[in-house]
Design an enzyme around this catalytic site. Sequence first.
Site, PDB file in Angstrom:
ATOM      1  N   THR A  83     -10.752  15.164   7.172  1.00 36.98           N
ATOM      2  CA  THR A  83     -12.148  15.567   7.155  1.00 36.98           C
ATOM      3  C   THR A  83     -12.887  14.991   5.972  1.00 36.98           C
ATOM      4  O   THR A  83     -14.090  15.127   5.875  1.00 36.98           O
ATOM      5  CB  THR A  83     -12.257  17.096   7.109  1.00 36.98           C
ATOM      6  OG1 THR A  83     -11.526  17.583   5.961  1.00 36.98           O
ATOM      7  CG2 THR A  83     -11.681  17.709   8.367  1.00 36.98           C
ATOM      8  N   LYS A 140       0.855  -1.173   0.000  1.00 38.47           N
ATOM      9  CA  LYS A 140       0.000   0.000   0.000  1.00 38.47           C
ATOM     10  C   LYS A 140       0.889   1.219   0.000  1.00 38.47           C
ATOM     11  O   LYS A 140       2.036   1.186   0.463  1.00 38.47           O
ATOM     12  CB  LYS A 140      -0.950   0.019   1.201  1.00 38.47           C
ATOM     13  CG  LYS A 140      -0.307   0.130   2.566  1.00 38.47           C
ATOM     14  CD  LYS A 140       0.091   1.515   3.026  1.00 38.47           C
ATOM     15  CE  LYS A 140      -1.065   2.472   3.016  1.00 38.47           C
ATOM     16  NZ  LYS A 140      -0.605   3.827   3.556  1.00 38.47           N
ATOM     17  N   GLU A 192      -1.045  10.198  -4.716  1.00 37.64           N
ATOM     18  CA  GLU A 192      -2.305  10.915  -4.508  1.00 37.64           C
ATOM     19  C   GLU A 192      -2.537  11.949  -5.607  1.00 37.64           C
ATOM     20  O   GLU A 192      -1.738  12.864  -5.796  1.00 37.64           O
ATOM     21  CB  GLU A 192      -2.303  11.576  -3.134  1.00 37.64           C
ATOM     22  CG  GLU A 192      -2.388  10.552  -2.011  1.00 37.64           C
ATOM     23  CD  GLU A 192      -2.154  11.129  -0.636  1.00 37.64           C
ATOM     24  OE1 GLU A 192      -2.594  10.498   0.331  1.00 37.64           O
ATOM     25  OE2 GLU A 192      -1.525  12.200  -0.519  1.00 37.64           O
ATOM     26  N   THR A 244       5.163   6.467   3.648  1.00 43.96           N
ATOM     27  CA  THR A 244       3.986   5.876   4.280  1.00 43.96           C
ATOM     28  C   THR A 244       3.511   4.747   3.393  1.00 43.96           C
ATOM     29  O   THR A 244       2.424   4.747   2.851  1.00 43.96           O
ATOM     30  CB  THR A 244       2.853   6.885   4.531  1.00 43.96           C
ATOM     31  OG1 THR A 244       1.828   6.223   5.259  1.00 43.96           O
ATOM     32  CG2 THR A 244       2.310   7.496   3.290  1.00 43.96           C
TER      33      THR A 244
END
Length: 417
Positions: free
Chosen positions: A417, A193, A290, A204
Site C-alpha cells: 500500500t 538487488k 529494509e 528475495t
Amino acid sequence: MQPMGTAQPLGAENDLYQTAATPDITSPKGFTAGGVHCGIKRKRKDLGIILCDVPASAAAVYTTNVFQAPPLKVTQQSLAVEGKLQAFLCNSGNANACTGEQGLLDAFRMRAETAACFGLEEHRVGVVSTGVIGELLPMDRISQGISHLAIQTGKEGHEDFCRSILTTDTCIKAAEVSVVIDGKTVRIAGAAKGSGMIHPHMATMLAFVTTDAVIEPPVLQQLLREVTDETYNMITVDGDCSTNDMVVSMASGLAGHAPLTPEHPDWAAFRAGFAHVSRELAKMIARDGEGATKLVEVKVTGAPDVVTAKQAAKAVVGSSLVKTAVFGADTNWGRIFCALGYSSPLIDPEHVDLAVGPVQLVKDSQSTGVDEALARRYLEEEHVRFHVHLNQGEAEATAWGCDLTYDYVQINASYRT
C-alpha cells in the site's frame, strides 16, 4: 539514490585482483545492458536486460523455497539445453510467483518475445521477476517494454539496468574486479538487488555476474555454487527465504586465454576475484536491509569444523535479539551467547571468547569486566564487527546481516500500500 561503493580487499588476495572504482556490468567484453520503465511500477524503471554478443557459458543457483516462481523454472529449462545464454531479462515490481499455469505461460512468453526481439534462440534467454507475490504480470506492458529495450540497450546501460531490478532497495549495488589470466586482462562484474526477505540459502535477492573469461558451463556452475555458499548464503536480514531469488553468471569467453579449470595456474586469481565480487554484493544487500542503519559482521574462528562455524555465525547475525541490541548499541553479550548455544551442539560452552570490534567482552565464557562504554561507542558505528573464538579447532566462517529497526516494521506493514 547513490550506488554503494566496494570495499578494498584485505590480506594476500589483494595481490590477485584489482577492484574497479566505478563498477559496470558491461565492462567485460561482449556485454551490453539496459533498463526501462514499462508500467509495472508507477514511475521507476522496472524492466532490464543483460545481453551478450555471443552465446555465453552460463550458470545459476536458485532459491530453496518450494514455492519456486515460474521464471526460475523457465531459466532452468533454458540452461538445461546447452548451458549457454545470450540474454537475461528481469522485471521488478511483480514476482510472478504463486500464479499457477498462467504465470508459467507468461514467463515463457517473456522468454519468447525477448528472443524474437533480439534475434536469439529461445533457449539462450533467461528470465526472472521480483516484487509482489500472487499477482499476474501485466504482459502487454512488458511486451512494449521489451521492444523499448531493443532501442535503449548498450554499453552505457549499466545504471539503467541496476535501477530496473530494484524493489525496496535504497541504492544500486555493483562490484567489479580485473584479474590477469595467461597475461590477458579479464574482468568480472556484478550487479544485485535485495533489501528484505533475505535469509541464508538465498533470499528475495537477485545477483548477476558477467565476465569475459573463457570457462566451460560445468566449471562455472561448480564455481558459482561454491562461492554462493561462501557469500550470498551467509547473509540474512529478516529470516525469510523468498520464492524468486537467483544468482546467475555469464562468461563470454572473449578474453581469449586458455580455458579456466581448477588446474589452470591462474585459477586462484580468477576464483578470488569472482568471490570478491559476490562477497561485496552480498555485503551490500545485508547493509541495505529494509530500515537498516548498520552492517553487522560476525566472524567465527576456532571452530571444530566449517559447518559449525557457519551455523554459529549465521545464528548470531540472524538473531532478532542481537539485531535489536545492535540497533540500540546495547552491549548485552548474553544475546550472542544465547544464539551460539542453539546454533550447534558441538560448541564447548566453557571456552568461548567474544570481542566487539577491538573490545574483548568475554574470555572463556566469562565477562572480562571491561568498561562497557568502550563497546557501546563501537556499537554506534555503521559497520559493527563481532569476533567469536570457540577455541576448538581451526575452522572459521563469516556471516553478514544488519540491525533491526522500527522502520523495518513500517516498510513491511505497508509493502503493498
